[in-house]
Design a protein around this motif. Sequence first.
Motif, PDB file in Angstrom:
ATOM      1  N   THR A 113       0.829  -1.341  -0.028  1.00  0.00           N
ATOM      2  CA  THR A 113      -0.147   0.030   0.261  1.00  0.00           C
ATOM      3  C   THR A 113       0.803   1.238  -0.021  1.00  0.00           C
ATOM      4  OG1 THR A 113      -1.400  -1.349   1.324  1.00  0.00           O
ATOM      5  CG2 THR A 113      -2.024   1.068   1.250  1.00  0.00           C
ATOM      6  N   VAL A 114       2.029   1.141   0.910  1.00  0.00           N
ATOM      7  CA  VAL A 114       2.805   2.474   0.802  1.00  0.00           C
ATOM      8  C   VAL A 114       3.509   2.626  -0.579  1.00  0.00           C
ATOM      9  CG1 VAL A 114       4.893   3.383   2.168  1.00  0.00           C
ATOM     10  CG2 VAL A 114       3.274   1.749   3.111  1.00  0.00           C
ATOM     11  N   VAL A 115       4.193   1.445  -1.228  1.00  0.00           N
ATOM     12  CA  VAL A 115       4.550   1.514  -2.559  1.00  0.00           C
ATOM     13  C   VAL A 115       3.402   2.163  -3.408  1.00  0.00           C
ATOM     14  CG1 VAL A 115       5.553   0.047  -4.408  1.00  0.00           C
ATOM     15  CG2 VAL A 115       6.240  -0.504  -2.010  1.00  0.00           C
ATOM     16  N   LEU A 116       2.475   1.637  -3.473  1.00  0.00           N
ATOM     17  CA  LEU A 116       1.391   2.219  -4.520  1.00  0.00           C
ATOM     18  C   LEU A 116       1.177   3.702  -4.265  1.00  0.00           C
ATOM     19  CD1 LEU A 116      -1.202  -0.807  -4.415  1.00  0.00           C
ATOM     20  CD2 LEU A 116       0.416  -0.150  -6.348  1.00  0.00           C
ATOM     21  N   SER A 117       0.991   3.931  -3.163  1.00  0.00           N
ATOM     22  CA  SER A 117       0.943   5.448  -2.681  1.00  0.00           C
ATOM     23  C   SER A 117       1.970   6.175  -2.954  1.00  0.00           C
ATOM     24  CB  SER A 117       0.715   5.738  -1.334  1.00  0.00           C
ATOM     25  OG  SER A 117      -0.328   4.732  -0.618  1.00  0.00           O
ATOM     26  N   GLY A 118       3.390   5.753  -2.942  1.00  0.00           N
ATOM     27  CA  GLY A 118       4.538   6.452  -3.358  1.00  0.00           C
ATOM     28  C   GLY A 118       4.485   6.771  -4.916  1.00  0.00           C
ATOM     29  N   ILE A 119       4.034   5.480  -5.754  1.00  0.00           N
ATOM     30  CA  ILE A 119       3.962   5.565  -6.984  1.00  0.00           C
ATOM     31  C   ILE A 119       3.212   6.742  -7.388  1.00  0.00           C
ATOM     32  CG2 ILE A 119       3.150   4.317  -9.292  1.00  0.00           C
ATOM     33  CD1 ILE A 119       4.236   1.892  -7.952  1.00  0.00           C
TER      34      ILE A 119
END
Lengths: 260, 326
Positions: B140-146
């Motif tokens: 979830t953090v990675v997707l938000s980061g993207i």
Amino acid sequence: MGELLRVEGLSAGYSGKKVLETMNFSVNAGELFALLGANGSGKSTLLRAVCGLLPYEGSCRMEGREIRKMSERERARRISCLTQRGGVQLPLSVLDVVLMGFNPLLGLLENPGKSHRQKARESLALAGVEELAERDFLTLSEGQRQMVLLARAFVRDCPLLVLDEPDSALDFQNRHRMMALLSRLCREKGMGILLCSHDANFAMEYADRLLLLHQGNLVGDLSMGTVTVPQLESSLSQLYGPVEVLEHRGLRIMIKGETR
Amino acid sequence: MESRNHQKIIFAAAVLVMVAAFGISLFVGRYSIQWGEIGGDTMSTRVFFSLRLPRTCMALLAGVGLSVAGSVYQSLFRNPLAAPDIIGASSGASAGAAAAILWLGGGAVATALCAFAGGFVAVLLALALSAASGRRGAITVVLSGIAVNAVAQAVLMLMKLTADPEKQLASIEFWVMGSFGDMTMDKLLGAAPWALAGLAGLFLLHRQVLLLGLDEEEARALGVRTTLMRRCILLLATLVTGAIISVTGLISFIGLIAPHLARLLTRSSRFSTTVLSGILGGALLLIADCLARSIGSSEVPVSIITSLLGAPFLFWLMCRKGEDHG
């Protein structure tokens, strides 16, 4: 033996859809408890709820304390949980993987010491994989990984061990060895063990009690000391379709029955 | 025992290379300095203390910091290719630096502060988005980061469109390519305390970093407060990278190469490997910076060198992993 875990009216599920309906059972110290059920029957969901990894309705108390009210750390000190998806993704020695099991007992900035390393080696020896201590976890076979993760699960001597299909990657001999070890831990250390498995024969041979799950409902809670063969046959048939239970040299063995 | 000796030799060799690279870096450059010339009020002394020493110290700090942060990102996201880009820190810093160049005159202090703030805001935004989604887990953090990364890139492109092509656009591009060319003692002293504080925090929490490298539920079952701990560690890693790139500009590949090299040499991801990755990162960036200022008639941005070194290394690593897995 005292009661460790009491589950009353427990329901749980995913995205608002209930997978488990009002479960009621308890696990005592010194008891090996096997959950049986077909795929999708809710075994893993129940174990995740008991470990506090999934929100639930109803009550689930460990040594009298509601599990959802405990912090992760408090829970992990009382319940050692082996999840289905486990293990490290980056290279790490087996000993380091087992040492992770001490996390709930260590301070945030504290590191495992000599006594922890000694205990971790003993735990590996108990699981019969002490020779793997210095190996890279990623280079092990699935079965070896499972034994290492099992060693990590009992390294901190929690009163309750919850294991989600701990035997799924083990061969016939290692399955016997693992189940015998779990049975011994219950008797000698007074641990309570709740595990789910797809192998009813191993469960009948080693478990003290069987909990039968069918489509999210509890359809049987059998004590292996008192249950009769016809009772076993009819209960297991609810899960797996027509089955026969045979007795051979004191063991009970389930085989596929004839479709009537 | 043999393995421990092997590790000691690797560590000693890495430290030796780093110290040698540090020494060479102090004396390499367009203005040649000899050891005997330092002392007294000479040109060499002034060049040494005002340019060469801060530049070398910053290259070392940047190498160590970016490598340790890279190692942390890779463990945290269970992704061997993870780098500050993955949660928008680099893009946020670039957008911040570009804003300072466009609207605040592009002074060194303003650019550094805005880049630092940009990187931090991007990461905070990514964390806030992941919290608002109500879902747990690194993915979830990675997707938000993207998502944040894409927005920061879009903002950066918009600013480039409006930039004066002769001065501002060139400054933005030069900043993005990364360089130690205009390093000063003030810049070093401004960035170092933040980067060192972040590094100290990461070293203290190294056991939690390893635990967060496990599956989400597995880590929680081992008593880790995954969401809180992941946020703390990401903010510390952002403090390190933000403090460094705010004064150096973007430096590619070091945060990727050094941790892989360290793991390759030790076949482990434990604390000592993170330290080794810092030492190797420091040595590599010092060497890259020496090459950047000596291979051409004018200085080459250091990211060009690190990318030229990093890309073949990654390809070799890919082939090697293929062999390992048959």
